[in-house]
Design an enzyme around this catalytic site. Structure first.
Site, PDB file in Angstrom:
ATOM      1  N   ASN A 131     -71.865 -54.467 -34.404  1.00  0.00           N
ATOM      2  CA  ASN A 131     -70.684 -53.721 -33.988  1.00  0.00           C
ATOM      3  C   ASN A 131     -71.038 -52.248 -33.772  1.00  0.00           C
ATOM      4  OD1 ASN A 131     -67.805 -53.715 -33.466  1.00  0.00           O
ATOM      5  ND2 ASN A 131     -67.579 -52.596 -35.386  1.00  0.00           N
ATOM      6  N   LEU A 140     -65.486 -53.064 -25.060  1.00  0.00           N
ATOM      7  CA  LEU A 140     -65.826 -53.993 -26.147  1.00  0.00           C
ATOM      8  C   LEU A 140     -65.226 -53.326 -27.374  1.00  0.00           C
ATOM      9  CD1 LEU A 140     -69.561 -54.803 -25.311  1.00  0.00           C
ATOM     10  CD2 LEU A 140     -67.526 -56.125 -24.740  1.00  0.00           C
ATOM     11  N   PRO A 141     -63.998 -53.684 -27.732  1.00  0.00           N
ATOM     12  CA  PRO A 141     -63.173 -52.879 -28.625  1.00  0.00           C
ATOM     13  C   PRO A 141     -63.590 -52.918 -30.098  1.00  0.00           C
ATOM     14  CG  PRO A 141     -62.012 -54.873 -28.031  1.00  0.00           C
ATOM     15  CD  PRO A 141     -63.286 -54.868 -27.240  1.00  0.00           C
ATOM     16  N   CYS A 142     -64.693 -52.275 -30.392  1.00  0.00           N
ATOM     17  CA  CYS A 142     -65.146 -52.191 -31.780  1.00  0.00           C
ATOM     18  C   CYS A 142     -64.158 -51.414 -32.639  1.00  0.00           C
ATOM     19  CB  CYS A 142     -66.537 -51.575 -31.845  1.00  0.00           C
ATOM     20  SG  CYS A 142     -66.711 -50.000 -30.987  1.00  0.00           S
ATOM     21  N   HIS A 143     -63.302 -50.611 -32.005  1.00  0.00           N
ATOM     22  CA  HIS A 143     -62.293 -49.876 -32.768  1.00  0.00           C
ATOM     23  C   HIS A 143     -61.256 -50.815 -33.389  1.00  0.00           C
ATOM     24  CE1 HIS A 143     -60.644 -50.180 -28.661  1.00  0.00           C
ATOM     25  NE2 HIS A 143     -59.461 -50.230 -29.253  1.00  0.00           N
TER      26      HIS A 143
END
Length: 177
Positions: A131, A140-143
Site C-alpha cells: 500500500n 488507486l485509493p490507498c487513502h
C-alpha cells in the site's frame, strides 16, 4: 537496460499541485503531490529496476488523466474508474493495488480486512508495505485504507490530505436508495 520515457506534468487541485506521470499512450504511471517528486522517482526505480526511467517535464497537464481528476475533485468520484493505468511492481503489489481500486468511494477498509479479501489474512504487514509503495495515489485509493481501530494511519501525502479525500468522497458518494 531499456529506457522508459514518461511525461511529467503538474496540475492544480484543492489539496495543492499534483504530479502526473504518463506514458506515450496516456496511461497513468504515477500520481503524487508536489514536493514528493523524489519519492515518485524512487518508486519508479523500484517498480522498473531493470529499466532507466526518464521523466520529461511537460505543461500544462491535459488529456484524459487531468480531465478525470478535475471531474473527481468536482464531485464526480466515478470519473477515475475508467482511467488506463500501467503498473510495474511485483505480482503481490499489483494484487494489492487492484484490491485498492475495488474499495468503493465513500467507504474504507482496514489493512486486515483487505489482506483477508485478497486471500492473504496473515500478510497484513506486507499489504501495508505494498500500500505504501502505491505509485498512483487517489486513483488507486490507498487513502481508503485505515487502521483496525478506524484510526487514520500513514499516507504519503500527509494525514490532512487523507482526511480531506475521505471527507470529499463521503460527501459526494452515491448513497443507496
Amino acid at each position: 537496460m531499456a529506457q522508459l520515457n514518461f511525461l511529467l506534468t503538474r496540475m492544480p487541485s484543492p489539496l495543492g499541485p499534483i504530479l502526473l506521470l504518463c506514458d506515450a499512450q496516456q496511461r497513468l504511471r504515477a500520481l503524487d503531490w508536489q514536493g514528493y517528486e523524489a519519492r515518485m522517482q524512487l518508486l519508479m526505480r523500484r517498480q522498473y529496476p531493470r529499466d532507466e526511467v526518464v521523466m520529461q517535464a511537460r505543461t500544462p497537464a491535459q488529456g484524459p488523466v487531468a480531465e478525470a481528476l478535475t471531474a473527481y475533485f468536482d464531485g464526480e468520484l466515478q470519473a477515475l474508474d475508467g482511467l488506463a493505468l500501467a503498473l510495474g511492481g511485483t505480482d503481490f503489489q499489483r494484487q494489492v493495488w487492484a484490491a485498492l481500486r475495488g474499495i468503493p468511494a465513500g467507504s474504507t477498509r482496514s489493512y486486515a480486512s483487505l489482506a483477508a479479501q485478497i486471500g492473504r489474512p496473515a500478510a497484513v504487514r506486507a499489504l501495508g508495505m505494498a500500500n505504501g509503495a502505491n505509485p498512483i495515489s487517489i486513483v488507486l485509493p490507498c487513502h481508503r485504507v485505515i487502521g483496525s481501530n478506524a484510526a487514520l494511519t500513514g499516507y504519503a501525502g500527509g494525514l490532512q490530505r487523507k482526511q480531506w479525500l475521505l471527507n470529499h468522497e463521503a460527501t459526494h458518494a452515491k448513497k443507496p436508495a
